[in-house]
Design an enzyme around this catalytic site. Structure first.
Site, PDB file in Angstrom:
ATOM      1  N   CYS A  11       0.811  -1.226   0.000  1.00 45.22           N
ATOM      2  CA  CYS A  11       0.000   0.000   0.000  1.00 45.22           C
ATOM      3  C   CYS A  11       0.843   1.274   0.000  1.00 45.22           C
ATOM      4  CB  CYS A  11      -0.946   0.007   1.195  1.00 45.22           C
ATOM      5  SG  CYS A  11      -0.126   0.196   2.796  1.00 45.22           S
ATOM      6  N   CYS A  57      12.183  -7.466  16.073  1.00 42.72           N
ATOM      7  CA  CYS A  57      12.202  -8.441  14.996  1.00 42.72           C
ATOM      8  C   CYS A  57      11.961  -7.781  13.643  1.00 42.72           C
ATOM      9  CB  CYS A  57      11.158  -9.525  15.246  1.00 42.72           C
ATOM     10  SG  CYS A  57       9.461  -8.942  15.025  1.00 42.72           S
TER      11      CYS A  57
END
EC number: 2.3.2.31
Length: 566
Positions: free
Chosen positions: A298, A308
């Site tokens: 998007c 992470c």
């Protein structure tokens, strides 16, 4: 802002060093406004007055409301006497010609009839007075006795009720009421303040008088209101010194030319760019580029806020991808280094197989990050010096109101002999201001001008180092004498040390200010001299070689530049 008007054609006048660092002053006599004193007369007004006095500036003076009214009345009386007209007519003339007495005289004596017609001062009435017992108002068309009718120089009759409404409406419309004309549409006769005083309400009179007062400053190109919020002081400025920094008694210092806070030795253009940059959205975009990445699906920017590399876009997208390579997370398994690790991007980078869009994205991010880091470097130091200056001003006020008296008691020394402490604080306040703006100057100094940048950073570093020594001496070292039980034998040594640091710091900043105002021209002149010196040496060596002729060849020698041995 019309810079030509505000700068008062200063570049066409003689320039001089009239500033904080030099003791020179320029006497200024205004032919229109008498001979105002451009010194600072109240030593105890506040910290700003002391700062202004410390700068030894004589090219401006601060005007209070009573000073402005006095100047207004002086000008009105002068015009009235010279032109043999009423004070009301004189005030109308002065407002029309922006309170310039000289221009009023020139225009009047050049063509009095034209000036009267333009301004609306009629020599004879258009409507001749009558002896009728009743007169008809030109607005409401009612008949009124003569005592209820009023008119200006044109003679057009209007009842006092209509006059009051007309004047009130015009005053409430704004400063345009100062150029009020006769209500008759075909008449240009001016309405003076005498009609306002006679017919307007008290509230309207107050508004009119406020507009009248402010017009003296706002219509006069030599004067400006102090831009500090809530300040009612005005500044009367004399051009010609080359210095546009002025200090108001409200403790605010600003540049006469651009009305931003005082920023000498940095020019107005640099200050304007710096202030715009500080408030612009460009830095927000730089932060976004440097600290976020677009979602591969998007394209919305996403900030990484956990450790992470597994990223999940916000709804409704919810696309899962790898932070390092922007690839789909489903493609990342044990073969790529583990569930929460990804070496795909690094491997591909080493093998030269990174796609062009990754290269371009990383390049843009790196550029944005470098730009943001550079801006942050200069902005933090700019803001820190501003904070330090504000703290120094508070410390100066405390020294004036508390510390000097306390120190005088503890050290058995008259307060008159402790002025060196105030001088040190004043020096610190001014130097913090200068140092703050040198960081804006450094930000816009071109990177390719290495010699200038090195010279600038050397001067800035020397000045800043001296300032820190002075600031520490007056801020921390003074405490031991303030808290002492009795007189200290080391106090005289401290006095000598602090006075010496104040003088040395002043010299450092004097060199810095002069260098920046000259555009670091010393670097160019030094480079030119070095070039000439090198060429001269080379020419001399060549001449000697040619003089030896064949003898030089027989020895197998060769011409050498003496600098080769260095």
């Amino acid at each position: 802002m019309d810079s030509e008007e505000d700068m008062l054609d200063a570049h066409d006048m003689e320039s001089g060093e009239d500033d904080f660092y030099s003791g020179g002053t320029d006497d200024y006599n205004d032919s229109d406004d008498g001979e105002p004193d451009y010194g600072f007369v109240e030593e105890d007004a506040d910290d700003s007055a002391m700062i202004a006095s410390h700068r030894s500036q004589k090219n401006f003076c601060v005007l209070r409301e009573e000073d402005i009214r006095r100047h207004q009345m002086d000008n009105i009386e002068r015009v009235s006497v010279v032109l043999s007209i009423t004070e009301v007519e004189a005030s109308i003339l002065l407002r029309h010609f922006h309170w310039s007495v000289g221009r009023v005289h020139d225009e009047w004596f050049a063509d009095e009839e034209r000036v009267r017609k333009t301004v609306g001062i009629l020599e004879s009435p258009v409507v001749l007075p009558t002896n009728d017992s009743e007169l008809t108002c030109g607005i409401c068309f009612d008949s009124h006795p003569p005592e209820k009718i009023a008119s200006v120089s044109c003679g057009h009759p209007f009842c006092t009720t209509c006059w009051t409404g007309y004047i009130s409406t015009t005053i409430n419309d704004g400063p345009g009421c100062l150029m009020l004309r006769c209500p008759d549409p075909s008449c240009l006769a001016a309405v003076g303040h005498d009609m306002v005083d006679k017919l307007a309400s008290e509230e309207d009179k107050e508004k009119y008088n406020r507009y009248f007062l402010r017009s003296y400053i706002e219509d006069n190109r030599k004067m400006k209101w102090c831009p500090a919020p809530g300040c009612d002081f005005a500044i009367d400025f004399a051009a010609g010194s080359g210095n546009y920094d002025v200090s108001c008694l409200c403790s605010f210092s600003f540049c006469w030319n651009c009305t931003e806070e005082a920023h000498r030795p940095v020019d107005c253009s640099t200050v304007s760019k710096w202030i715009l940059k500080n408030s612009a959205e460009s830095e927000n975009m730089n932060w976004i580029l440097a600290n976020s990445k677009p979602c591969p699906r998007c394209k919305r920017p996403i900030e990484k806020n956990q450790g992470c590399m597994h990223m999940t876009c916000t709804p409704p997208c919810k696309y899962e991808f790898c932070w390092l390579c922007l690839g789909a997370w489903m493609d990342h398994g044990e073969r790529t280094g583990g569930f929460y690790a990804c070496n795909r991007y690094e491997v591909a980078k080493q093998e030269g197989q990174v796609r062009a869009r990754y290269d371009e994205t990383e390049r843009r991010r790196e550029m944005a990050k470098n730009s943001l880091e550079r801006y942050t470097h200069y902005y933090e130091r700019w803001a820190s010096n501003q904070t330090s200056r504000q703290k120094a001003m508070a410390d100066l006020h405390q020294a004036q109101t508390q510390n000097l008296e306390k120190l005088s008691d503890r050290q058995c020394t008259p307060e008159s002999q402790l002025k060196f402490i105030l001088e040190a604080w004043l020096q610190i306040i001014e130097c913090r201001r200068v140092l703050k703006w040198t960081y804006a100057y450094g930000y816009y100094l071109p990177d390719h001008e290495h010699a200038k940048r090195q010279f600038f950073e050397y001067l800035q570093g020397e000045a800043e180092s001296g300032l820190e020594r002075l600031h520490q001496c007056v801020e921390k070292d003074l405490g031991q004498f303030l808290n002492a039980e009795g007189p200290s034998k080391d106090f005289n040594d401290y006095r000598t040390k602090l006075a010496g640091l104040t003088s040395v710091t002043k010299n450092y900043f004097e060199n810095l200010v002069k260098a920046l105002e000259n555009g670091l021209a010393d670097v160019d002149s030094h480079a030119a001299c070095s070039s000439k010196s090198t060429n001269s040496k080379s020419t001399g060596c060549s001449s000697k070689t040619r003089g030896k002729g064949k003898g030089s060849s027989r020895t197998g020698g060769s011409s050498r530049n003496p600098d080769d041995n260095l």
